[in-house]
Design a protein around this motif. Structure first.
Motif, mmCIF file in Angstrom:
data_model
loop_
_atom_site.group_PDB
_atom_site.id
_atom_site.type_symbol
_atom_site.label_atom_id
_atom_site.label_comp_id
_atom_site.label_asym_id
_atom_site.label_seq_id
_atom_site.Cartn_x
_atom_site.Cartn_y
_atom_site.Cartn_z
ATOM 1 N N GLU A 135 5.612 8.008 -2.699
ATOM 2 C CA GLU A 135 4.971 6.866 -2.050
ATOM 3 C C GLU A 135 3.760 7.310 -1.230
ATOM 4 O O GLU A 135 2.719 6.659 -1.240
ATOM 5 C CB GLU A 135 5.992 6.160 -1.160
ATOM 6 N N ARG A 142 0.191 5.802 -2.060
ATOM 7 C CA ARG A 142 -0.271 4.762 -1.141
ATOM 8 C C ARG A 142 -1.175 5.221 -0.025
ATOM 9 O O ARG A 142 -2.001 4.458 0.461
ATOM 10 C CB ARG A 142 0.938 4.044 -0.509
ATOM 11 N N GLU A 143 -0.997 6.474 0.449
ATOM 12 C CA GLU A 143 -1.732 6.808 1.671
ATOM 13 C C GLU A 143 -2.387 8.171 1.742
ATOM 14 O O GLU A 143 -3.194 8.406 2.634
ATOM 15 C CB GLU A 143 -0.787 6.632 2.881
ATOM 16 N N ARG A 145 -7.872 5.527 -5.307
ATOM 17 C CA ARG A 145 -6.778 4.594 -5.043
ATOM 18 C C ARG A 145 -7.099 3.144 -5.433
ATOM 19 O O ARG A 145 -6.200 2.362 -5.720
ATOM 20 C CB ARG A 145 -6.387 4.688 -3.568
ATOM 21 N N HIS A 146 -8.378 2.791 -5.476
ATOM 22 C CA HIS A 146 -8.749 1.410 -5.805
ATOM 23 C C HIS A 146 -8.200 0.973 -7.164
ATOM 24 O O HIS A 146 -7.956 -0.200 -7.395
ATOM 25 C CB HIS A 146 -10.279 1.255 -5.768
ATOM 26 N N GLU A 192 -4.903 -0.359 -6.355
ATOM 27 C CA GLU A 192 -5.004 -1.577 -5.541
ATOM 28 C C GLU A 192 -5.455 -2.774 -6.365
ATOM 29 O O GLU A 192 -5.130 -3.918 -6.047
ATOM 30 C CB GLU A 192 -5.966 -1.334 -4.369
ATOM 31 N N SER A 238 -2.125 -3.980 -7.687
ATOM 32 C CA SER A 238 -1.169 -4.335 -6.657
ATOM 33 C C SER A 238 -1.806 -4.034 -5.309
ATOM 34 O O SER A 238 -1.970 -2.879 -4.938
ATOM 35 C CB SER A 238 0.105 -3.502 -6.849
ATOM 36 N N ARG A 239 -2.200 -5.083 -4.605
ATOM 37 C CA ARG A 239 -3.036 -4.899 -3.413
ATOM 38 C C ARG A 239 -2.406 -3.979 -2.375
ATOM 39 O O ARG A 239 -3.075 -3.168 -1.760
ATOM 40 C CB ARG A 239 -3.378 -6.258 -2.789
ATOM 41 N N ASP A 240 -1.081 -4.082 -2.225
ATOM 42 C CA ASP A 240 -0.415 -3.203 -1.257
ATOM 43 C C ASP A 240 0.258 -2.007 -1.957
ATOM 44 O O ASP A 240 1.090 -1.330 -1.378
ATOM 45 C CB ASP A 240 0.614 -3.991 -0.444
ATOM 46 N N ILE A 241 -0.139 -1.771 -3.203
ATOM 47 C CA ILE A 241 0.431 -0.672 -3.996
ATOM 48 C C ILE A 241 1.967 -0.690 -3.903
ATOM 49 O O ILE A 241 2.605 0.239 -3.412
ATOM 50 C CB ILE A 241 -0.161 0.702 -3.605
ATOM 51 N N SER A 242 2.521 -1.777 -4.386
ATOM 52 C CA SER A 242 3.974 -1.910 -4.422
ATOM 53 C C SER A 242 4.510 -1.012 -5.532
ATOM 54 O O SER A 242 4.075 -1.096 -6.676
ATOM 55 C CB SER A 242 4.330 -3.381 -4.676
#
Ligand code: ZN
Length: 139
Positions: free
Chosen positions: A61, A65-66, A74-75, A78, A81-85
């Motif tokens: 994760e 995600r971070e 990362r875009h 995104e 999935s905007r919050d990278i679920s």
């Protein structure tokens, strides 16, 4: 969460279109058998569990995600999935396609975490000796 497709005997579209190395990483990432501190902590105790970015415990994760190492790529995730679920990225067709692109361009989830260098072109010295040029009589 990656297990959202019914079983099938046919190869997936990803299997047929992705480079073998990227396909391998997509699969490893989806099932969690990947080069992360999270995995090492369970299965490879000799490896460090931190992330080169400074995060003390590197998880899948975190990388998706971070982790600041992959900010530029990362875009791609995104956009799907905007919050990278993670269930969306790991378990839907669109998510997996984005994941493949992310892995290919970023080099995330390789052993080094960096994009793989394409192999150098073969040089003349790498060429095998042509058959029949030796003089031992069998050519
Ligand atoms: Zn990191």
């Amino acid at each position: 969460m990656a297990d959202r497709f019914p079983p099938s005997l046919k190869p997936t579209v990803h299997f047929k279109t992705l480079k073998r190395e990227v396909f391998g990483r997509v699969t490893q990432c989806r099932i969690g058998h990947c080069f992360t501190g999270e995995y090492y902590s369970k299965f490879v105790p000799s490896e460090n569990v931190d992330c080169p970015c400074g995060e003390a415990f590197q998880t899948r994760e975190h990388l998706l995600r971070e982790c600041p190492q992959y900010e530029d790529q990362r875009h791609v995730l995104e956009a799907v999935s905007r919050d990278i679920s993670l269930p969306e990225i790991l378990g839907t067709k669109e998510g997996i396609a984005a994941l493949a692109e992310f892995l290919e361009t970023s080099g995330a989830f390789t052993k080094s975490g960096k994009p793989r260098r394409s192999p150098d072109l073969p040089s003349f010295e790498d060429e095998p000796e042509p058959a029949g040029t030796d003089d031992d009589g069998d050519g």
